[in-house]
Design an enzyme around this catalytic site. Structure first.
Site, PDB file in Angstrom:
ATOM      1  N   SER A  24       0.813  -1.133   0.010  1.00 16.77           N
ATOM      2  CA  SER A  24      -0.013   0.121  -0.186  1.00 16.77           C
ATOM      3  C   SER A  24       0.905   1.126  -0.239  1.00 16.77           C
ATOM      4  CB  SER A  24      -1.158  -0.054   0.966  1.00 16.77           C
ATOM      5  OG  SER A  24      -1.956  -0.901   0.872  1.00 16.77           O
ATOM      6  N   LYS A  73     -10.193  -5.340  10.193  1.00 17.12           N
ATOM      7  CA  LYS A  73     -11.388  -4.792   9.529  1.00 17.12           C
ATOM      8  C   LYS A  73     -12.653  -4.766   9.996  1.00 17.12           C
ATOM      9  CE  LYS A  73      -9.393  -6.007   4.758  1.00 17.12           C
ATOM     10  NZ  LYS A  73      -9.259  -6.770   3.702  1.00 17.12           N
ATOM     11  N   ASP A 110     -12.663  -2.763  -0.955  1.00 17.26           N
ATOM     12  CA  ASP A 110     -12.534  -4.291  -1.445  1.00 17.26           C
ATOM     13  C   ASP A 110     -13.458  -4.660  -2.515  1.00 17.26           C
ATOM     14  OD1 ASP A 110      -9.955  -4.489  -0.138  1.00 17.26           O
ATOM     15  OD2 ASP A 110     -10.903  -5.414   1.405  1.00 17.26           O
ATOM     16  N   ALA A 134     -13.493 -18.988   3.322  1.00 19.25           N
ATOM     17  CA  ALA A 134     -14.810 -18.373   4.094  1.00 19.25           C
ATOM     18  C   ALA A 134     -14.281 -17.171   4.824  1.00 19.25           C
ATOM     19  CB  ALA A 134     -15.269 -19.648   4.684  1.00 19.25           C
TER      20      ALA A 134
END
Length: 280
Positions: A24, A73, A110, A134
């Site tokens: 990033s 997150k 995202d 998952a």
């Protein structure tokens, strides 16, 4: 969107743990240079869930935004003043915009980043799709598939708990999700679109199952690249969307939201990311 002067000194950063590998800073700094934001800085900070509240308390008016990676997150959500509907839909925030009036707004780039990466490769609609894994990225993949896939999505997972979670996300996002055990993951590769969201090495054993005429593989990893599955897929003539594609597209949106300057220089950002990955 408020456009700030190029000479305004502002700060941004990516937070996570581990964070040393993050590309990033390369992408955002390249964007700042191309946009003439000479007084902007973008750094990386090793921050885990326990340290996150303290980091937020130390933010001052010089901060414009934060990029968040795992495991932050979801942990960041209680610390925010506002969360966008997109981020709320998957309970995952990867972008925090810090406004001039002191508010913190959590978003998710995202999901639109995945959609943009697929569109860039000509994948706009598919009848069915498969998701390998998952975790948090898988839920974002389902949100993206709600825009791309017109039929059912099959998620291949390692436990019934994970299967139930994916079915729950499907109900929430309006996606018909079927689940299957990981022992049947080779079946996934016959889908017209396969999204691999698993850690490095997890899908290596599936390379022998790549069909003669594969569809599109979206492997969210970017280091190491290509993954064994992506290499086998390409060798059979299948289209491959990689993790760098996702990273660049979501970073483009972050730059635009944090700085107020658009469009972000996607070509320069992609070139810088490729150079960094290859040790340039």
């Amino acid at each position: 969107m408020t456009t700030r002067a190029a000479t305004d000194a502002r700060r941004a950063a990516v937070l996570g743990s581990p964070i040393a590998h993050s590309l990033s800073p390369v992408l955002h700094r390249t964007a700042y240079a191309e946009l003439g934001l000479t007084h902007w800085t973008y750094d990386r900070y090793e921050v885990d869930e326990a340290a996150l509240p303290g980091f937020f308390e130390r933010l001052d008016a010089s901060w414009a935004g934060l990029s968040l990676t795992m495991p932050l997150k979801r942990a960041v959500i209680p610390l925010l003043d506002e969360i966008t509907p997109t981020a709320r839909s998957v309970e995952a925030v990867n972008t925090v915009v810090l406004t001039d009036d002191g508010r913190s707004i959590g978003g998710n780039t995202d999901i639109p980043g995945m959609i943009a990466a697929l569109y860039e490769r000509g994948v706009e609609k598919v009848e069915t799709a498969a998701v390998l894994g998952a975790g948090a990225t898988a839920s974002s993949a389902l949100a993206a598939l709600s825009r791309v896939c017109t039929g059912p999505v099959t998620a291949y997972v390692r436990s019934e708990t994970r299967a139930a979670e994916m079915r729950g996300w499907g109900e929430r996002l309006g996606v018909a999700v079927r689940t299957a055990g990981w022992d049947r993951a080779a079946e996934a590769l016959r889908a017209p679109l396969v999204i691999a969201t698993t850690p490095a090495g997890t899908t290596d054993a599936l390379t022998a199952a790549v069909p003669e005429r594969p569809g599109t593989l979206f492997d969210v990893l970017y280091d190491p690249w290509p993954t064994a599955l992506a290499a086998a897929w390409s060798a059979r003539g299948g289209a491959v969307v990689g993790g760098l594609d996702l990273l660049v597209h979501q970073a483009v949106l972050q730059v635009e939201q944090m700085t107020g300057w658009a469009p972000a220089p996607i070509a320069a950002m992609r070139t810088a990311g490729e150079r960094a990955l290859h040790g340039g």
